[in-house]
Design a protein around this motif. Structure first.
Motif, PDB file in Angstrom:
ATOM      1  N   GLU A 225      -7.054  37.144 -26.820  1.00 25.31           N
ATOM      2  CA  GLU A 225      -8.352  35.824 -26.493  1.00 25.31           C
ATOM      3  C   GLU A 225      -8.775  35.831 -24.820  1.00 25.31           C
ATOM      4  N   ASN A 226     -10.292  35.007 -24.817  1.00 24.54           N
ATOM      5  CA  ASN A 226     -10.547  35.169 -23.867  1.00 24.54           C
ATOM      6  C   ASN A 226      -9.711  33.343 -22.891  1.00 24.54           C
ATOM      7  N   ILE A 227      -9.027  34.298 -21.850  1.00 23.80           N
ATOM      8  CA  ILE A 227      -8.409  32.867 -20.858  1.00 23.80           C
ATOM      9  C   ILE A 227      -9.192  32.679 -19.553  1.00 23.80           C
ATOM     10  N   PHE A 305      -1.844  37.945 -13.573  1.00 25.76           N
ATOM     11  CA  PHE A 305      -2.079  36.522 -14.104  1.00 25.76           C
ATOM     12  C   PHE A 305      -3.159  36.277 -14.573  1.00 25.76           C
ATOM     13  N   PHE A 306      -3.134  35.132 -15.332  1.00 32.52           N
ATOM     14  CA  PHE A 306      -4.299  34.810 -15.352  1.00 32.52           C
ATOM     15  C   PHE A 306      -3.555  32.701 -14.359  1.00 32.52           C
ATOM     16  N   VAL A 307      -3.921  32.356 -13.808  1.00 31.35           N
ATOM     17  CA  VAL A 307      -3.389  30.821 -13.425  1.00 31.35           C
ATOM     18  C   VAL A 307      -4.931  29.555 -13.971  1.00 31.35           C
ATOM     19  N   LEU A 315       1.151  35.917 -18.350  1.00 31.58           N
ATOM     20  CA  LEU A 315       1.265  36.948 -17.241  1.00 31.58           C
ATOM     21  C   LEU A 315       0.224  38.119 -18.233  1.00 31.58           C
ATOM     22  N   ASN A 316      -0.624  38.438 -17.522  1.00 33.73           N
ATOM     23  CA  ASN A 316      -1.708  39.455 -17.651  1.00 33.73           C
ATOM     24  C   ASN A 316      -1.237  40.970 -17.895  1.00 33.73           C
ATOM     25  N   GLU A 317      -0.658  41.530 -16.881  1.00 34.12           N
ATOM     26  CA  GLU A 317      -0.141  43.037 -17.073  1.00 34.12           C
ATOM     27  C   GLU A 317       0.712  43.728 -15.289  1.00 34.12           C
TER      28      GLU A 317
HETATM   29  N1  ADP Z   1      -7.608  37.983 -22.048  1.00 33.62           N
HETATM   30  C1  ADP Z   1      -8.643  37.900 -20.886  1.00 33.62           C
HETATM   31  N2  ADP Z   1      -9.124  36.951 -20.645  1.00 33.62           N
HETATM   32  C2  ADP Z   1     -10.109  37.061 -19.573  1.00 33.62           C
HETATM   33  N3  ADP Z   1      -9.889  37.641 -18.933  1.00 33.62           N
HETATM   34  C3  ADP Z   1     -10.003  38.782 -18.803  1.00 33.62           C
HETATM   35  C4  ADP Z   1      -8.411  38.992 -20.370  1.00 33.62           C
HETATM   36  N4  ADP Z   1      -8.055  40.620 -20.122  1.00 33.62           N
HETATM   37  C5  ADP Z   1      -8.855  40.920 -19.368  1.00 33.62           C
HETATM   38  N5  ADP Z   1      -9.516  40.173 -18.105  1.00 33.62           N
HETATM   39  C6  ADP Z   1     -10.319  40.576 -17.446  1.00 33.62           C
HETATM   40  O1  ADP Z   1     -10.782  42.074 -17.638  1.00 33.62           O
HETATM   41  C7  ADP Z   1      -9.784  42.922 -16.378  1.00 33.62           C
HETATM   42  C8  ADP Z   1      -9.650  44.162 -15.959  1.00 33.62           C
HETATM   43  O2  ADP Z   1      -8.742  43.605 -17.648  1.00 33.62           O
HETATM   44  P1  ADP Z   1      -6.794  44.427 -17.516  1.00 33.62           P
HETATM   45  O3  ADP Z   1      -6.516  44.281 -18.478  1.00 33.62           O
HETATM   46  O4  ADP Z   1      -5.759  43.828 -16.191  1.00 33.62           O
HETATM   47  O5  ADP Z   1      -7.054  46.005 -17.677  1.00 33.62           O
HETATM   48  P2  ADP Z   1      -6.918  46.920 -16.552  1.00 33.62           P
HETATM   49  O6  ADP Z   1      -5.972  47.785 -16.701  1.00 33.62           O
HETATM   50  O7  ADP Z   1      -8.152  47.733 -17.049  1.00 33.62           O
HETATM   51  O8  ADP Z   1      -7.028  46.478 -15.045  1.00 33.62           O
HETATM   52  C9  ADP Z   1      -9.285  41.827 -15.826  1.00 33.62           C
HETATM   53  O9  ADP Z   1      -8.699  42.205 -14.349  1.00 33.62           O
HETATM   54  C10 ADP Z   1      -9.617  40.212 -16.279  1.00 33.62           C
HETATM   55  O10 ADP Z   1     -10.943  40.301 -15.282  1.00 33.62           O
END
Ligand code: ADP
Ligand code: MG
Length: 367
Positions: A225-227, A305-307, A315-317
């Motif tokens: 989902e888009n955050i 992270f996304f805040v 937590l993103n990655e």
């Molecule tokens: N769920 C999400 N919602 C909003 N933006 C996202 C999302 N997932 C990724 N992004 C955008 O895409 C970019 C790259 O995704 P990411 O999962 O960090 O992959 P990578 O390992 O290639 O950096 C993020 O820095 C963000 O800008």
């Protein structure tokens, strides 16, 4: 005197799409590493995955790899009793190719994903950064999310598909994504980095295209989902007792943080420290350490992270070998937290040696 210095081999380049990023990271490390403490040797890995002794990152950035007959291809000798590098053309390497530690300044597949770490383990070599498990969990977005879930760390809703699922039951997959995730959504190859192969899809047509693109790069795809939120990053340093830096914010120059937004000159800006409430900063630092522990990382990692504006944290990655140029977020965060770049390199080398010692203290058989 020379002999008392630690022999460090910098490894850079590599087969991944982040080859150029790696050269830039390596150039910064090569320039800043403390020559009074370390003897530095370099090995550049070309895009075919061949290793060459003594090439310099700066030259590779400007001129690319020299022809094979003008340099020395090397291989790591997998001998746990005497690990060393050997030139395939018979050239005698300084110190017979022996060294104290390898510093992989590599990003993405075959550098950051546990494969290189496995090779180094087989040869019984100390190295900087995470081991096989931490590296591979940090690289595979699907398995990474699974261990974050186990630790109840908050994340965006997601689904995982195999390329074969998408081929055999495309309609079912699309329907499931629309029902459980909705638009816009992010489509990502599970095992890359630097946003390669990632798209944001706003409707079914874009989703189909995004899935097509992602399946070029991987056999496993994550849809999220888009955050709508700020992108906040925290640096972590340590082994068993890791510490977290102050958070920084990335302001992408594009709709999201694409490859171009990450590395082109128009670039994205970094805000250090990130303008956040103290309570959120404390929570982010705790969560960064929890994420580091969850994947069993060691040495270094950058946790992203996304805040949201309502201060909700996702937590993103985790990146176990984050960008390491002097102007990259990871070193910048430590600089702002009181650890200058060359001291950070010292710390990483010490942590690599410490981890190696810790592993040496384990018996691997009953003999
Ligand atoms: N769920 C999400 N919602 C909003 N933006 C996202 C999302 N997932 C990724 N992004 C955008 O895409 C970019 C790259 O995704 P990411 O999962 O960090 O992959 P990578 O390992 O290639 O950096 C993020 O820095 C963000 O800008
Ligand atoms: Mg990222």
């Amino acid at each position: 005197m020379e002999d008392h210095k630690l022999k460090v081999v910098l490894l850079f380049g590599g087969r991944s799409g982040e080859h150029e990023v790696s050269l830039n990271s390596a150039q910064s490390v090569f320039k800043a590493i403390d020559r009074t403490r370390y003897n530095v040797e370099t090995i550049g890995i070309n895009k075919q995955g061949q290793w060459f002794w003594g090439v310099l990152p700066e030259t590779l950035i400007k001129e690319g790899f020299p022809p094979a007959d003008q340099t020395h291809q090397v291989t790591l000798v997998i001998d746990p009793t005497n690990p060393h590098f050997m030139a395939t053309d018979g050239y005698v390497l300084p110190n017979n190719g022996r060294f104290d530690i390898v510093f992989p300044v590599l990003h993405g597949p075959y550098g950051e994903d546990g494969t290189l770490q496995g090779l180094l383990e087989m040869a019984n070599v100390p190295y900087v950064g995470s081991g096989v498990l931490g590296s591979s969990l940090g690289m595979d977005k699907d398995r990474m999310k699974a261990v974050f879930l186990e630790k109840a760390l908050p994340q965006a809703r997601y689904l995982t598909f195999l390329r074969s699922d998408l081929t055999s039951g495309r309609e079912t997959c699309l329907n499931e994504i629309e029902a459980k995730i909705g638009y816009p959504c992010f489509v990502k190859p599970a095992n890359l980095g630097s946003s390669v192969g990632i798209s944001k899809a706003h409707h079914r047509e874009e989703l189909l295209e995004a899935l097509n693109v992602a399946t070029i790069f991987d056999r496993k795809i994550v849809v999220e989902e888009n955050i709508n939120a700020k992108e906040i990053e925290v640096a972590v340093l340590g082994n068993d007792t890791p510490k977290a830096s102050i958070p920084g914010e990335v302001k992408p120059a594009h709709e999201f943080y694409t490859y171009e937004a990450k590395y082109s000159n128009i670039g994205s800006s970094l805000l250090i420290p990130a303008p956040l409430d103290e309570s959120i900063i404390v929570r982010l630092k705790e969560m960064a350490i929890e994420a580091f522990r969850a994947v069993e990382a060691s040495g270094l990692s950058r946790v992203d992270f996304f805040v949201t504006t309502e201060n909700e944290i996702f937590l993103n990655e985790i990146n176990t070998l984050p960008g390491f140029t002097e102007i990259s977020m990871y070193p910048k965060l430590w600089e702002a937290s009181g650890i200058p770049y060359s001291e950070l390199i010292d710390n990483l080398i010490s942590l690599g040696l410490e981890r190696f010692q810790d592993r040496q203290n384990c018996k691997i058989s009953r003999d």
